[in-house]
Write a protein that holds these residues in place. Structure first.
Motif, PDB file in Angstrom:
ATOM      1  N   LEU A  31       6.139 -58.899 -23.513  1.00 14.24           N
ATOM      2  CA  LEU A  31       6.497 -58.378 -22.345  1.00 14.24           C
ATOM      3  C   LEU A  31       7.922 -58.523 -21.795  1.00 14.24           C
ATOM      4  O   LEU A  31       8.596 -57.637 -21.550  1.00 14.24           O
ATOM      5  N   GLU A  32       7.903 -59.713 -21.736  1.00 11.39           N
ATOM      6  CA  GLU A  32       9.542 -60.237 -21.183  1.00 11.39           C
ATOM      7  C   GLU A  32      10.430 -59.721 -21.945  1.00 11.39           C
ATOM      8  O   GLU A  32      11.638 -59.353 -21.560  1.00 11.39           O
ATOM      9  N   ASP A  33      10.416 -59.977 -23.515  1.00 13.25           N
ATOM     10  CA  ASP A  33      11.529 -59.535 -24.096  1.00 13.25           C
ATOM     11  C   ASP A  33      11.440 -58.086 -24.148  1.00 13.25           C
ATOM     12  O   ASP A  33      12.786 -57.509 -24.150  1.00 13.25           O
ATOM     13  N   ALA A  34      10.530 -57.165 -23.974  1.00 15.67           N
ATOM     14  CA  ALA A  34      10.709 -55.679 -24.001  1.00 15.67           C
ATOM     15  C   ALA A  34      11.232 -55.329 -22.881  1.00 15.67           C
ATOM     16  O   ALA A  34      11.947 -54.358 -23.057  1.00 15.67           O
ATOM     17  N   VAL A  35      11.094 -55.913 -21.544  1.00 16.49           N
ATOM     18  CA  VAL A  35      11.553 -55.197 -20.543  1.00 16.49           C
ATOM     19  C   VAL A  35      13.200 -55.887 -20.087  1.00 16.49           C
ATOM     20  O   VAL A  35      13.868 -55.276 -19.156  1.00 16.49           O
ATOM     21  N   LYS A  36      13.519 -57.016 -21.069  1.00 21.03           N
ATOM     22  CA  LYS A  36      14.629 -57.852 -20.472  1.00 21.03           C
ATOM     23  C   LYS A  36      15.875 -56.927 -20.392  1.00 21.03           C
ATOM     24  O   LYS A  36      16.192 -56.201 -21.504  1.00 21.03           O
ATOM     25  N   ASN A  37      16.804 -56.786 -19.334  1.00 24.40           N
ATOM     26  CA  ASN A  37      17.959 -55.988 -19.362  1.00 24.40           C
ATOM     27  C   ASN A  37      17.705 -54.588 -19.545  1.00 24.40           C
ATOM     28  O   ASN A  37      18.410 -53.976 -19.782  1.00 24.40           O
ATOM     29  N   SER A  38      16.304 -54.079 -19.413  1.00 19.90           N
ATOM     30  CA  SER A  38      16.377 -52.599 -19.577  1.00 19.90           C
ATOM     31  C   SER A  38      16.298 -51.954 -18.141  1.00 19.90           C
ATOM     32  O   SER A  38      16.385 -52.565 -16.944  1.00 19.90           O
ATOM     33  N   ASP A  39      16.642 -50.755 -18.196  1.00 22.51           N
ATOM     34  CA  ASP A  39      16.767 -49.649 -17.400  1.00 22.51           C
ATOM     35  C   ASP A  39      15.456 -49.091 -16.740  1.00 22.51           C
ATOM     36  O   ASP A  39      15.235 -48.374 -15.879  1.00 22.51           O
ATOM     37  N   CYS A  40      14.470 -48.607 -17.854  1.00 21.99           N
ATOM     38  CA  CYS A  40      13.313 -48.312 -17.561  1.00 21.99           C
ATOM     39  C   CYS A  40      12.172 -48.484 -18.589  1.00 21.99           C
ATOM     40  O   CYS A  40      12.417 -49.176 -19.688  1.00 21.99           O
ATOM     41  N   ILE A  41      10.943 -48.402 -17.948  1.00 24.77           N
ATOM     42  CA  ILE A  41       9.614 -48.677 -18.881  1.00 24.77           C
ATOM     43  C   ILE A  41       9.073 -47.159 -18.866  1.00 24.77           C
ATOM     44  O   ILE A  41       8.994 -46.438 -17.815  1.00 24.77           O
ATOM     45  N   VAL A  42       8.504 -47.066 -20.148  1.00 24.84           N
ATOM     46  CA  VAL A  42       7.872 -45.793 -20.254  1.00 24.84           C
ATOM     47  C   VAL A  42       6.235 -46.199 -20.836  1.00 24.84           C
ATOM     48  O   VAL A  42       6.229 -46.826 -21.813  1.00 24.84           O
ATOM     49  N   VAL A  43       5.297 -45.912 -20.113  1.00 20.23           N
ATOM     50  CA  VAL A  43       3.800 -46.421 -20.381  1.00 20.23           C
ATOM     51  C   VAL A  43       3.517 -45.013 -21.105  1.00 20.23           C
ATOM     52  O   VAL A  43       3.210 -44.027 -20.652  1.00 20.23           O
ATOM     53  N   MET A  44       3.262 -45.181 -22.512  1.00 25.63           N
ATOM     54  CA  MET A  44       2.761 -44.460 -23.230  1.00 25.63           C
ATOM     55  C   MET A  44       1.180 -44.254 -23.550  1.00 25.63           C
ATOM     56  O   MET A  44       0.818 -43.259 -24.290  1.00 25.63           O
ATOM     57  N   THR A  45       0.540 -45.347 -23.286  1.00 23.02           N
ATOM     58  CA  THR A  45      -0.806 -45.696 -23.627  1.00 23.02           C
ATOM     59  C   THR A  45      -1.556 -45.847 -22.327  1.00 23.02           C
ATOM     60  O   THR A  45      -1.057 -46.140 -21.480  1.00 23.02           O
ATOM     61  N   ASP A  46      -2.924 -45.622 -22.578  1.00 27.97           N
ATOM     62  CA  ASP A  46      -3.751 -46.008 -21.295  1.00 27.97           C
ATOM     63  C   ASP A  46      -4.690 -47.105 -21.490  1.00 27.97           C
ATOM     64  O   ASP A  46      -5.622 -47.480 -20.781  1.00 27.97           O
ATOM     65  N   HIS A  47      -4.043 -48.037 -22.418  1.00 29.41           N
ATOM     66  CA  HIS A  47      -4.636 -49.556 -22.358  1.00 29.41           C
ATOM     67  C   HIS A  47      -5.202 -49.963 -21.021  1.00 29.41           C
ATOM     68  O   HIS A  47      -4.003 -50.225 -20.071  1.00 29.41           O
ATOM     69  N   ASP A  48      -6.125 -50.672 -20.739  1.00 26.05           N
ATOM     70  CA  ASP A  48      -6.446 -51.311 -19.501  1.00 26.05           C
ATOM     71  C   ASP A  48      -5.446 -52.241 -19.043  1.00 26.05           C
ATOM     72  O   ASP A  48      -5.207 -52.483 -17.801  1.00 26.05           O
ATOM     73  N   VAL A  49      -4.889 -52.955 -20.024  1.00 31.09           N
ATOM     74  CA  VAL A  49      -4.030 -53.952 -19.881  1.00 31.09           C
ATOM     75  C   VAL A  49      -2.928 -53.415 -18.920  1.00 31.09           C
ATOM     76  O   VAL A  49      -2.418 -54.393 -17.883  1.00 31.09           O
ATOM     77  N   PHE A  50      -2.409 -52.259 -19.249  1.00 32.49           N
ATOM     78  CA  PHE A  50      -1.258 -51.731 -18.554  1.00 32.49           C
ATOM     79  C   PHE A  50      -1.462 -51.672 -16.879  1.00 32.49           C
ATOM     80  O   PHE A  50      -0.712 -51.690 -16.130  1.00 32.49           O
ATOM     81  N   LYS A  51      -2.694 -51.248 -16.772  1.00 33.94           N
ATOM     82  CA  LYS A  51      -2.933 -50.975 -15.267  1.00 33.94           C
ATOM     83  C   LYS A  51      -3.093 -52.207 -14.409  1.00 33.94           C
ATOM     84  O   LYS A  51      -2.740 -52.158 -13.247  1.00 33.94           O
ATOM     85  N   PHE A  52      -2.918 -53.444 -14.948  1.00 30.99           N
ATOM     86  CA  PHE A  52      -2.821 -54.846 -14.446  1.00 30.99           C
ATOM     87  C   PHE A  52      -1.461 -55.413 -14.374  1.00 30.99           C
ATOM     88  O   PHE A  52      -1.532 -56.425 -14.124  1.00 30.99           O
ATOM     89  N   LEU A  53      -0.335 -54.721 -14.794  1.00 33.34           N
ATOM     90  CA  LEU A  53       0.714 -55.321 -14.876  1.00 33.34           C
ATOM     91  C   LEU A  53       1.243 -55.594 -13.514  1.00 33.34           C
ATOM     92  O   LEU A  53       1.008 -54.743 -12.651  1.00 33.34           O
ATOM     93  N   ASP A  54       1.938 -56.469 -13.443  1.00 30.63           N
ATOM     94  CA  ASP A  54       2.592 -57.123 -12.176  1.00 30.63           C
ATOM     95  C   ASP A  54       3.975 -56.455 -11.838  1.00 30.63           C
ATOM     96  O   ASP A  54       4.884 -57.039 -12.579  1.00 30.63           O
ATOM     97  N   PRO A  55       4.241 -55.379 -11.242  1.00 31.42           N
ATOM     98  CA  PRO A  55       5.578 -54.762 -11.120  1.00 31.42           C
ATOM     99  C   PRO A  55       6.714 -56.026 -10.613  1.00 31.42           C
ATOM    100  O   PRO A  55       7.765 -55.821 -10.976  1.00 31.42           O
ATOM    101  N   ASN A  56       6.189 -56.781  -9.655  1.00 24.96           N
ATOM    102  CA  ASN A  56       7.071 -57.829  -8.924  1.00 24.96           C
ATOM    103  C   ASN A  56       7.731 -58.542 -10.054  1.00 24.96           C
ATOM    104  O   ASN A  56       8.806 -58.923 -10.164  1.00 24.96           O
ATOM    105  N   GLU A  57       6.817 -59.023 -11.116  1.00 25.38           N
ATOM    106  CA  GLU A  57       7.256 -60.063 -11.981  1.00 25.38           C
ATOM    107  C   GLU A  57       7.814 -59.346 -13.247  1.00 25.38           C
ATOM    108  O   GLU A  57       8.937 -59.800 -13.580  1.00 25.38           O
ATOM    109  N   ILE A  58       7.605 -58.080 -13.628  1.00 22.29           N
ATOM    110  CA  ILE A  58       8.095 -57.365 -14.490  1.00 22.29           C
ATOM    111  C   ILE A  58       9.593 -56.940 -13.965  1.00 22.29           C
ATOM    112  O   ILE A  58      10.732 -57.181 -14.702  1.00 22.29           O
ATOM    113  N   GLY A  59       9.948 -56.534 -12.727  1.00 25.56           N
ATOM    114  CA  GLY A  59      11.053 -56.262 -12.343  1.00 25.56           C
ATOM    115  C   GLY A  59      12.177 -57.309 -12.210  1.00 25.56           C
ATOM    116  O   GLY A  59      13.220 -57.165 -12.269  1.00 25.56           O
ATOM    117  N   LYS A  60      11.796 -58.583 -12.367  1.00 24.21           N
ATOM    118  CA  LYS A  60      12.784 -59.651 -12.351  1.00 24.21           C
ATOM    119  C   LYS A  60      13.692 -59.750 -13.579  1.00 24.21           C
ATOM    120  O   LYS A  60      14.812 -60.215 -13.614  1.00 24.21           O
TER     121      LYS A  60
END
Length: 96
Positions: A31-60
């Motif tokens: 997850l960290e490598d996928a979002v590192k220095n990115s401008d946008c996240i696109v959620v394309m699947t409805d896996h339950d794990v995505f419901k529980f992502l922490d936007p504060n942590e990802i945003g860093k």
């Protein structure tokens, strides 16, 4: 795959994170490598794990805080409170 190909054709750099999928045409990153220095996240699947992502942590790790929810599964208010621009691309009921 269709979305990835379209985005690449428009010049976007695509990185993939999916803890469920093990074999894919593109490298599956942490997850960290996928979002590192990115401008946008696109959620394309409805896996339950995505419901529980922490936007504060990802945003860093991101350059810009923007998320497109193509399955309408995220808690949009939680993501907005974390400073994300939130866009919904689908109702979560229809396949893209």
């Amino acid at each position: 795959m269709r979305f990835i190909k379209l985005a690449e054709n428009e010049g976007f750099n695509i990185k993939v994170y999916d803890p469920i999928v093990k074999d894919f045409e593109y490298p599956i990153l942490s997850l960290e490598d996928a979002v590192k220095n990115s401008d946008c996240i696109v959620v394309m699947t409805d896996h339950d794990v995505f419901k529980f992502l922490d936007p504060n942590e990802i945003g860093k790790f991101m350059r810009n805080r923007c998320v497109f929810d193509a399955r309408n599964i995220l808690d949009h208010e939680k993501w907005k409170k974390a400073g994300f621009r939130v866009r919904v691309l689908g109702d979560g009921k229809n396949n893209i």
